[in-house]
Write an enzyme that holds these catalytic residues in place. Structure first.
Site, PDB file in Angstrom:
ATOM      1  N   ASP A  84      19.851   8.205 -10.979  1.00  0.00           N
ATOM      2  CA  ASP A  84      20.018   9.172  -9.902  1.00  0.00           C
ATOM      3  C   ASP A  84      21.043  10.267 -10.195  1.00  0.00           C
ATOM      4  O   ASP A  84      20.935  11.354  -9.641  1.00  0.00           O
ATOM      5  CB  ASP A  84      20.385   8.445  -8.602  1.00  0.00           C
TER       6      ASP A  84
ATOM      7  N   GLU B 263      19.350  12.351 -13.551  1.00  0.00           N
ATOM      8  CA  GLU B 263      18.027  12.941 -13.327  1.00  0.00           C
ATOM      9  C   GLU B 263      17.979  13.825 -12.077  1.00  0.00           C
ATOM     10  O   GLU B 263      17.329  14.869 -12.068  1.00  0.00           O
ATOM     11  CB  GLU B 263      16.969  11.829 -13.208  1.00  0.00           C
ATOM     12  N   PHE B 264      18.650  13.374 -11.028  1.00  0.00           N
ATOM     13  CA  PHE B 264      18.532  14.098  -9.750  1.00  0.00           C
ATOM     14  C   PHE B 264      19.833  14.743  -9.274  1.00  0.00           C
ATOM     15  O   PHE B 264      19.806  15.594  -8.393  1.00  0.00           O
ATOM     16  CB  PHE B 264      18.007  13.157  -8.662  1.00  0.00           C
TER      17      PHE B 264
ATOM     18  N   GLY C  51      16.376  11.033  -2.313  1.00  0.00           N
ATOM     19  CA  GLY C  51      15.025  10.735  -1.842  1.00  0.00           C
ATOM     20  C   GLY C  51      15.069   9.769  -0.676  1.00  0.00           C
ATOM     21  O   GLY C  51      15.529  10.102   0.418  1.00  0.00           O
TER      22      GLY C  51
ATOM     23  N   TYR D 290      16.756   6.733  -0.533  1.00  0.00           N
ATOM     24  CA  TYR D 290      17.984   5.956  -0.344  1.00  0.00           C
ATOM     25  C   TYR D 290      19.166   6.815   0.046  1.00  0.00           C
ATOM     26  O   TYR D 290      19.307   7.933  -0.415  1.00  0.00           O
ATOM     27  CB  TYR D 290      18.349   5.201  -1.624  1.00  0.00           C
TER      28      TYR D 290
ATOM     29  N   TYR E  24      23.256   6.664  -0.209  1.00  0.00           N
ATOM     30  CA  TYR E  24      24.420   5.984  -0.787  1.00  0.00           C
ATOM     31  C   TYR E  24      25.673   6.531  -0.111  1.00  0.00           C
ATOM     32  O   TYR E  24      25.922   7.729  -0.139  1.00  0.00           O
ATOM     33  CB  TYR E  24      24.512   6.239  -2.291  1.00  0.00           C
TER      34      TYR E  24
ATOM     35  N   ASP F 148      45.337   5.654 -16.148  1.00  0.00           N
ATOM     36  CA  ASP F 148      46.543   5.920 -16.937  1.00  0.00           C
ATOM     37  C   ASP F 148      47.662   5.193 -16.205  1.00  0.00           C
ATOM     38  O   ASP F 148      48.344   5.778 -15.356  1.00  0.00           O
ATOM     39  CB  ASP F 148      46.840   7.426 -17.005  1.00  0.00           C
TER      40      ASP F 148
ATOM     41  N   ASP G 111      44.893   5.587 -25.033  1.00  0.00           N
ATOM     42  CA  ASP G 111      44.338   6.133 -23.794  1.00  0.00           C
ATOM     43  C   ASP G 111      42.921   5.572 -23.674  1.00  0.00           C
ATOM     44  O   ASP G 111      42.053   5.881 -24.501  1.00  0.00           O
ATOM     45  CB  ASP G 111      44.324   7.662 -23.872  1.00  0.00           C
ATOM     46  N   ILE G 112      42.695   4.715 -22.681  1.00  0.00           N
ATOM     47  CA  ILE G 112      41.400   4.051 -22.579  1.00  0.00           C
ATOM     48  C   ILE G 112      40.709   4.355 -21.247  1.00  0.00           C
ATOM     49  O   ILE G 112      41.342   4.728 -20.266  1.00  0.00           O
ATOM     50  CB  ILE G 112      41.523   2.507 -22.747  1.00  0.00           C
TER      51      ILE G 112
ATOM     52  N   HIS H 144      17.885  -6.275  -5.521  1.00  0.00           N
ATOM     53  CA  HIS H 144      17.423  -6.101  -4.145  1.00  0.00           C
ATOM     54  C   HIS H 144      16.047  -6.732  -3.952  1.00  0.00           C
ATOM     55  O   HIS H 144      15.043  -6.198  -4.428  1.00  0.00           O
ATOM     56  CB  HIS H 144      17.413  -4.616  -3.789  1.00  0.00           C
TER      57      HIS H 144
HETATM   58 CU   LIG Z   1      17.462  -1.344  -2.666  1.00  0.00          CU
END
Ligand SMILES: [Cu+2]
Ligand SMILES: *[C@@H]1O[C@H](CO)[C@@H](O)[C@H](O)[C@H]1NC(C)=O
Ligand SMILES: *[C@@H]1O[C@H](CO)[C@@H](O)[C@H](O)[C@H]1NC(C)=O
Ligand SMILES: *[C@@H]1O[C@H](CO)[C@@H](O)[C@H](O)[C@H]1NC(C)=O
Ligand SMILES: *[C@@H]1O[C@H](CO)[C@@H](O)[C@H](O)[C@H]1NC(C)=O
Length: 670
Positions: free
Chosen positions: A316, A319-320, A402, A404, A406, A470, A609-610, A620
């Site tokens: 997501d 691509e979107f 679309g 969903y 979030y 950090d 530095d990671i 689901h």
């Molecule tokens: Cu789901």
């Protein structure tokens, strides 16, 4: 063209010279206009095909930011934009310097994979079937009304084709309204249209079989469409801050309680939290915690092998655009009464900037929780009770990709935690089916029967966070504190078993690939160069919430592309160009540029530095309560100080001032 370009150019110079911006600020509306003018102006042929797929800040190097921070009166680093454009059917990566209006880099990307799709091309692709006779015939054969059909574009993934330059295509799937707005519950199954995005024409069409379109009844989720009986209704409830909020937003810098951080909007990532530091009252010092945190990628593979479904393995962000799909937040519903709202800017396909109003909200959360407490009843003749209520600060965005929704929260707590939560709501992707009862199901199905003719397809959601911690400085190490069950031997103790800890510092990337739950361990990012007074390494702990890692085999094509979901935790040495866990060009990618591939180099990560990468996942298995719209399902994780402070950092924090309620009685008097 030339004259309008000049006007824009001078306008933005003026803005820059009168405005002290932060080098991590997202590009402003006028800067985005300037980018459009520069890119359009630098191409001589006005008839060529030019589309803007991504525009964002080309961030200054970390060391430039660090030196700017240590000397705030210094001149700002050069302001640059990073652009991904399609120019005459080729993908270009461009860098533009905004102070000189010069394109300083223009590279044609020749590798596998394509940039983020624009809204405009998805919309255009979704319209093509309506003038395509075979599609119109399929709709009428099903007895459906063409004017009630809505189509959307779906990315197609990659299934082992060796060709480097596959055509840039999408599958267009269609849905039926006719009595509902919940189009996702009414798929027109078995009709697949393939569209070539570069040519913007239909290059494939399949109508395999007749499957009933699930009925509209019971699918609408609008309050206005619901009929009695209704459940109990609650009395009024609110959070009130009559003296205003305790945080400030200055440009893009947010300050609240002991926290300070920078908040930017990006059309790919959504919210980017940078330079989060916490004020340590004992040391009188602002101590760094998180240089940068954002959602790097989402991977949502569906588990249905049928012709119309097998390719549905979405990324997501890449691509979107997780930010591009953000929606304006609704005051009092998406965010409480005491929220402050911020806008975000993105670039449309032709380079014109657009605004998402209320893209973020920032608010103080008081949910009636306890920050710490104790009641002491053991002291004769005395009863001691100390309680501190928990108030935290939340930054929220909602991305509707679309079907969903979030809900992404970054929550800061006075005790030093950064709590990250994602809530999933919205509409399932369902498959039309002949079944009206589970008794009829004979062969293997790829989902749960949710309603008549409606199968909710099994799928996963993985969100991968880029967390450049950090901890009190740049050089950090990743430590696994393994909890080991130990047998008691001999007569040492009446006990037979106990557990103890064995700390292990990850030396290279391979040591830091972890599936949560495989082994009990505390995962800590420490600063190996700093210790507390009593000698513990200063650190921040990663506390996973409920999570899942991918169940797909390594050789599955979707999994090759989404290989970063094999482990929940990865650690890499900081590398400015390793930002996107699924690679830069994700659409139709072949899995050659992603976190799992970078990690194969097995670089040293000790005292460096990671970057910590955390994937939270949901397997689901839809259930009937997810129909017709899903109640929010949440997961998250917490970054929590572990020997970062000398003692409880909120020991001396006073509860919020008491609220002086206005004299409401006057309102009700005649
Ligand atoms: Cu789901
Ligand atoms: C632009 O793309 C269209 C197809 O979408 C094509 O017909 C046209 O020839 C292209 N123009 C140029 C200059 O390449
Ligand atoms: C810490 O940051 C705050 C702003 O958030 C600033 O006012 C203060 O001066 C800083 N303190 C130190 C010691 O740097
Ligand atoms: C940084 O990452 C990119 C992409 O993985 C890689 O090509 C490059 O070699 C890396 N740079 C260093 C110094 O490791
Ligand atoms: C509320 O009422 C009290 C007592 O009646 C009065 O002293 C106070 O000034 C009032 N406050 C406001 C804000 O009106």
């Amino acid at each position: 063209m030339a004259s309008s370009f000049k006007t824009l150019f001078f306008f933005s110079l003026l803005l820059i010279s009168t405005h002290q911006y932060h080098p991590l600020d997202p590009l402003t509306h006028s800067e985005l206009n300037q980018v459009q003018a520069i890119i359009k102006g630098s191409s001589r042929n006005p008839h060529h095909n030019l589309t803007f797929q991504y525009v964002g800040l080309d961030e200054p190097d970390k060391k430039v930011i660090q030196s700017w921070l240590s000397n705030p009166t210094a001149e700002n680093p050069p302001r640059r934009a990073f652009i991904i454009a399609r120019i005459n059917h080729k993908t270009h990566e461009l860098i533009v310097d905004l102070s000189t209006s010069v394109t300083i880099s223009d590279k044609v990307y020749e590798g596998a994979g394509y940039p983020m799709l624009t809204f405009e091309e998805q919309t255009a692709a979704g319209k093509l079937p309506f003038t395509y006779p075979p599609f119109i015939a399929s709709i009428s054969k099903r007895g459906l009304k063409l004017e009630e059909v809505v189509c959307g574009s779906f990315t197609v993934g990659w299934y082992g084709e060796k060709k480097e330059r596959a055509k840039r295509i999408v599958r267009v799937m269609c849905y039926y309204l006719d009595g509902t707005v919940n189009l996702y519950m009414r798929p027109i199954e078995a009709v697949t249209v393939t569209v070539d995005l570069d040519e913007m024409k239909i290059t494939g069409f399949v109508d395999r079989l007749m499957v009933p379109v699930p009925k509209a009844e019971g699918t609408d989720y609008r309050g206005s469409q619901q009929r009695p009986p209704f459940g109990p209704r609650l009395k009024g409830i609110t959070v009130s801050q009559p003296d205003g909020p305790s945080f400030t937003v200055d440009g893009h810098t947010v300050r609240w309680a002991n926290w300070r951080f920078h908040l930017a909007f990006d059309m790919r990532a959504g919210p980017i939290i940078s330079l989060a530091s916490i004020y340590d009252v004992d040391k009188d010092e602002n101590r760094s915690v998180l240089y940068k945190g954002f959602v790097s990628e989402l991977f949502v593979p569906y588990m249905d092998l049928t012709e119309e479904w097998y390719y549905r393995t979405f990324f997501d962000a890449g691509e979107f655009g997780f930010g591009l799909c953000a929606v304006p937040l609704e005051p009092l519903r998406d965010c409480p009464e005491n929220a402050v709202f911020l806008d975000g800017y993105f670039t449309g396909q032709d380079g014109t900037p657009g605004m998402i109003s209320n893209v973020f909200c920032v608010f103080e959360r008081y949910a009636g929780d306890v920050m710490w407490r104790h009641t002491e009843v053991e002291i004769p003749g005395k009863m001691i009770r100390e309680v501190r209520p928990e108030v935290s600060l939340v930054v929220r965005m909602v991305s509707t990709v679309g079907n969903y929704d979030y809900i992404v929260d970054w929550e800061f707590k006075q005790a030093g935690s950064i709590k990250v939560t994602v809530g999933l709501s919205g509409l399932l992707e369902v498959r039309g089916s002949v079944y009206t009862h589970t008794d009829q199901i004979q062969e293997e199905e790829y989902g749960t029967l949710l309603a008549e003719n409606t199968l909710g397809t099994y799928h996963d959601h993985f969100l991968t966070y880029h967390l450049d911690l950090d901890v009190d400085g740049e050089a950090n190490s990743f430590v696994k504190t393994n909890l080991q069950s130990t047998r008691v031997t001999g007569n040492k103790s009446p006990r037979k078993a106990y557990w103890t800890v064995a700390s292990e510092t990850a030396r290279t990337e391979a040591d830091a690939r972890i599936q949560i739950g495989s082994k009990p361990a505390e995962l800590i990012v420490v600063n190996p160069n700093k210790k507390t007074r009593v000698g513990n390494h200063i650190g921040y702990r990663l506390m996973p919430g409920p999570t899942a890692s991918s169940l797909l085999s390594d050789d599955d094509y979707a999994q090759i592309r989404g290989a970063f979901t094999k482990y929940n935790v990865w650690v890499t040495p900081y590398n400015k160009s390793e930002k996107w866990a699924g690679g830069v060009f994700v659409d139709q990618s072949q899995g050659d540029d992603n976190l799992a591939v970078w990690s194969q180099r097995n670089r040293a990560i000790e005292n460096k530095d990671i970057v910590l990468w955390y994937t939270l996942g949901f397997h689901h298995v839809p259930c009937q309560e997810d129909f017709p719209i899903m109640p929010t399902l949440s997961s998250g994780f917490e970054l929590r100080p572990a020997n970062f402070f000398e003692h409880n950092p909120v020991l001396k924090v006073k509860p919020p001032e008491s609220v002086q309620w206005p004299n409401c009685s006057r309102v009700t008097q005649p």
